[in-house]
Design a protein around this motif. Structure first.
Motif, PDB file in Angstrom:
ATOM      1  N   THR A 103       0.832  -1.199   0.000  1.00  0.00           N
ATOM      2  CA  THR A 103       0.000   0.000   0.000  1.00  0.00           C
ATOM      3  C   THR A 103       0.867   1.251   0.000  1.00  0.00           C
ATOM      4  N   VAL A 104       0.351   2.293  -0.637  1.00  0.00           N
ATOM      5  CA  VAL A 104       0.970   3.614  -0.618  1.00  0.00           C
ATOM      6  C   VAL A 104      -0.135   4.619  -0.312  1.00  0.00           C
ATOM      7  N   THR A 105       0.101   5.473   0.697  1.00  0.00           N
ATOM      8  CA  THR A 105      -0.949   6.386   1.151  1.00  0.00           C
ATOM      9  C   THR A 105      -0.427   7.809   1.217  1.00  0.00           C
ATOM     10  N   TYR A 106      -1.220   8.731   0.609  1.00  0.00           N
ATOM     11  CA  TYR A 106      -0.949  10.161   0.739  1.00  0.00           C
ATOM     12  C   TYR A 106      -2.282  10.897   0.642  1.00  0.00           C
ATOM     13  N   GLY A 107      -2.659  11.626   1.691  1.00  0.00           N
ATOM     14  CA  GLY A 107      -3.919  12.372   1.656  1.00  0.00           C
ATOM     15  C   GLY A 107      -5.077  11.448   1.323  1.00  0.00           C
ATOM     16  N   ALA A 108      -5.840  11.817   0.286  1.00  0.00           N
ATOM     17  CA  ALA A 108      -6.971  11.005  -0.145  1.00  0.00           C
ATOM     18  C   ALA A 108      -6.561   9.874  -1.080  1.00  0.00           C
ATOM     19  N   THR A 109      -5.281   9.796  -1.419  1.00  0.00           N
ATOM     20  CA  THR A 109      -4.791   8.749  -2.309  1.00  0.00           C
ATOM     21  C   THR A 109      -4.450   7.501  -1.503  1.00  0.00           C
ATOM     22  N   ASN A 110      -5.001   6.360  -1.914  1.00  0.00           N
ATOM     23  CA  ASN A 110      -4.724   5.088  -1.242  1.00  0.00           C
ATOM     24  C   ASN A 110      -4.535   4.017  -2.309  1.00  0.00           C
ATOM     25  N   LEU A 111      -3.283   3.704  -2.602  1.00  0.00           N
ATOM     26  CA  LEU A 111      -2.968   2.687  -3.597  1.00  0.00           C
ATOM     27  C   LEU A 111      -2.887   1.330  -2.904  1.00  0.00           C
ATOM     28  N   VAL A 112      -3.597   0.342  -3.441  1.00  0.00           N
ATOM     29  CA  VAL A 112      -3.611  -0.990  -2.832  1.00  0.00           C
ATOM     30  C   VAL A 112      -3.367  -2.037  -3.906  1.00  0.00           C
ATOM     31  N   ALA A 113      -2.222  -2.709  -3.812  1.00  0.00           N
ATOM     32  CA  ALA A 113      -1.944  -3.880  -4.651  1.00  0.00           C
ATOM     33  C   ALA A 113      -2.063  -5.102  -3.743  1.00  0.00           C
ATOM     34  N   SER A 114      -2.967  -6.008  -4.076  1.00  0.00           N
ATOM     35  CA  SER A 114      -3.240  -7.149  -3.206  1.00  0.00           C
ATOM     36  C   SER A 114      -2.346  -8.337  -3.565  1.00  0.00           C
ATOM     37  N   GLY A 115      -1.979  -9.099  -2.530  1.00  0.00           N
ATOM     38  CA  GLY A 115      -1.107 -10.248  -2.729  1.00  0.00           C
ATOM     39  C   GLY A 115      -1.769 -11.364  -3.499  1.00  0.00           C
ATOM     40  N   GLY A 116      -0.959 -12.112  -4.250  1.00  0.00           N
ATOM     41  CA  GLY A 116      -1.467 -13.280  -4.963  1.00  0.00           C
ATOM     42  C   GLY A 116      -1.848 -14.387  -3.987  1.00  0.00           C
ATOM     43  N   ASN A 142      -4.523   0.075 -12.811  1.00  0.00           N
ATOM     44  CA  ASN A 142      -4.773  -0.963 -11.815  1.00  0.00           C
ATOM     45  C   ASN A 142      -4.807  -2.302 -12.544  1.00  0.00           C
ATOM     46  N   ASP A 143      -3.762  -3.100 -12.377  1.00  0.00           N
ATOM     47  CA  ASP A 143      -3.597  -4.321 -13.166  1.00  0.00           C
ATOM     48  C   ASP A 143      -3.494  -5.527 -12.229  1.00  0.00           C
ATOM     49  N   PRO A 144      -4.540  -6.366 -12.155  1.00  0.00           N
ATOM     50  CA  PRO A 144      -4.476  -7.534 -11.281  1.00  0.00           C
ATOM     51  C   PRO A 144      -3.395  -8.509 -11.728  1.00  0.00           C
ATOM     52  N   GLY A 145      -2.924  -9.315 -10.783  1.00  0.00           N
ATOM     53  CA  GLY A 145      -1.983 -10.368 -11.110  1.00  0.00           C
ATOM     54  C   GLY A 145      -2.658 -11.508 -11.844  1.00  0.00           C
ATOM     55  N   GLN A 146      -1.856 -12.322 -12.501  1.00  0.00           N
ATOM     56  CA  GLN A 146      -2.351 -13.480 -13.236  1.00  0.00           C
ATOM     57  C   GLN A 146      -2.566 -14.646 -12.267  1.00  0.00           C
ATOM     58  N   ALA A 147      -3.591 -15.432 -12.519  1.00  0.00           N
ATOM     59  CA  ALA A 147      -3.838 -16.620 -11.702  1.00  0.00           C
ATOM     60  C   ALA A 147      -2.767 -17.668 -11.948  1.00  0.00           C
ATOM     61  N   GLY A 148      -2.496 -18.468 -10.926  1.00  0.00           N
ATOM     62  CA  GLY A 148      -1.568 -19.580 -11.077  1.00  0.00           C
ATOM     63  C   GLY A 148      -2.174 -20.702 -11.896  1.00  0.00           C
ATOM     64  N   GLY A 149      -1.313 -21.525 -12.464  1.00  0.00           N
ATOM     65  CA  GLY A 149      -1.770 -22.639 -13.280  1.00  0.00           C
ATOM     66  C   GLY A 149      -2.259 -23.805 -12.440  1.00  0.00           C
ATOM     67  N   THR A 150      -3.109 -24.617 -13.038  1.00  0.00           N
ATOM     68  CA  THR A 150      -3.638 -25.797 -12.370  1.00  0.00           C
ATOM     69  C   THR A 150      -3.339 -27.023 -13.231  1.00  0.00           C
ATOM     70  N   GLY A 151      -3.531 -28.200 -12.645  1.00  0.00           N
ATOM     71  CA  GLY A 151      -3.311 -29.419 -13.426  1.00  0.00           C
ATOM     72  C   GLY A 151      -1.888 -29.521 -13.905  1.00  0.00           C
ATOM     73  N   GLY A 211      -0.247 -23.622  -8.927  1.00  0.00           N
ATOM     74  CA  GLY A 211       0.667 -22.487  -8.888  1.00  0.00           C
ATOM     75  C   GLY A 211       0.065 -21.305  -8.148  1.00  0.00           C
ATOM     76  N   GLY A 212       0.922 -20.515  -7.514  1.00  0.00           N
ATOM     77  CA  GLY A 212       0.452 -19.332  -6.795  1.00  0.00           C
ATOM     78  C   GLY A 212       0.128 -18.183  -7.738  1.00  0.00           C
ATOM     79  N   GLY A 213      -0.838 -17.362  -7.376  1.00  0.00           N
ATOM     80  CA  GLY A 213      -1.207 -16.204  -8.182  1.00  0.00           C
ATOM     81  C   GLY A 213      -0.191 -15.079  -8.068  1.00  0.00           C
ATOM     82  N   GLY A 214      -0.046 -14.321  -9.135  1.00  0.00           N
ATOM     83  CA  GLY A 214       0.846 -13.171  -9.117  1.00  0.00           C
ATOM     84  C   GLY A 214       0.251 -12.009  -8.340  1.00  0.00           C
ATOM     85  N   GLY A 215       1.114 -11.188  -7.765  1.00  0.00           N
ATOM     86  CA  GLY A 215       0.659 -10.014  -7.024  1.00  0.00           C
ATOM     87  C   GLY A 215       0.084  -8.944  -7.937  1.00  0.00           C
TER      88      GLY A 215
END
Length: 262
Positions: A103-116, A142-151, A211-215
């Motif tokens: 997270t990055v916070t300044y005033g009304a700005t709140n950036l949130v990148a969520s963990g994979g 705002n770009d979500p991470g890619q899902a991990g592979g299965t199988g 596989g684990g998801g990307g951040g």
């Protein structure tokens, strides 16, 4: 140095800064800067002594960048024209373990990148799902991470923001007899690959850990003087999330926050 902002002002004071001579007319159309990085030019028609208050010849901005690894920090705003903040969360682990948010916070700005999210742990003759990619909010991008592979594609998911240097997910592990550990993701924010177990006995079995998801990834750009943009000397709060060890596979990579100003 900057010309004083009040009181008596002489042509000598002006020439000490701009070094163009002691005639006010030679300053028509000349570029000036303020200490906050704003810039402009003197009028091509009429000039008065008051036009020179607070002006300086050279830009106070010294371009640079800094990067933060997992932890909590305070960034003090330098002189700038633009500030770009790139934020990646930690990647999920292969076979389990969720990456941490950044997270990055300044005033009304709140950036949130969520963990994979960590991938499924697997088991004999089971195929576990990959973990979801981390989310992203609050930025211009705002770009979500890619899902991990299965199988049989149990690779880790790529971090968001690939165009800006996001980390790669761990590749699919080998398929030799025995336990084939999934490789870790790469920094910043790549997800770890899941294990691939191969039982080569007379009653063969297998194990695919997901596989684990990307951040997630967030980018925010500030321009000096705009509404909501920070001022020189202000503080920006930075918290960088870590990747995690895989429960049955490679570790997710750590997050990163990079701040660049020019």
């Amino acid at each position: 140095m900057t010309i004083k902002s009040s009181g008596p002002l002489s042509l000598t004071d002006i020439n000490t800064e701009f070094q163009l001579g002691t005639s006010i007319g030679v300053h028509h159309g000349v570029r000036w800067y303020l200490d906050n990085g704003n810039t402009g030019v003197f009028s091509n028609t009429t000039l008065s002594f008051s036009d020179f208050y607070g002006k300086r010849k050279n830009s106070p901005v010294s371009p640079g960048s800094t990067s933060y690894t997992p932890g909590t920090y305070t960034f003090t705003v330098p002189y700038y024209n633009t500030i770009v903040i790139d934020t990646w969360a930690g990647g999920g682990g292969g076979g389990g373990g969720n990456g941490q948010n950044s997270t990055v916070t300044y005033g009304a700005t709140n950036l949130v990148a969520s963990g994979g999210i960590g991938g499924g742990g697997g088991g004999r003759r089971t195929v576990s799902p990959g973990g979801a990619g981390g989310g992203a909010a609050g930025g211009d991008i705002n770009d979500p991470g890619q899902a991990g592979g299965t199988g049989s594609t149990q690779s880790g998911g790529n971090a968001g923001g690939q165009a800006y240097g996001g980390g790669q997910g761990g590749p699919i592990p080998t398929a030799n007899c025995g336990n084939n550990n999934g490789p870790p993701g790469t920094t910043p924010g790549g997800g770890g690959a899941g294990d691939h177990g191969v039982d080569c006995s007379k009653d063969p079995g297998f194990n695919y850990a997901g596989g684990g998801g990307g951040g997630g990834y967030v980018r925010k750009t500030f321009a000096v003087g705009n509404t909501g943009s920070p001022n020189y000397g202000d503080s920006i709060s930075v918290n960088v999330g870590a990747g995690v060890a895989g429960g049955a596979g490679g570790a997710g990579a750590d997050g990163l926050v990079k701040i660049t100003w020019s």
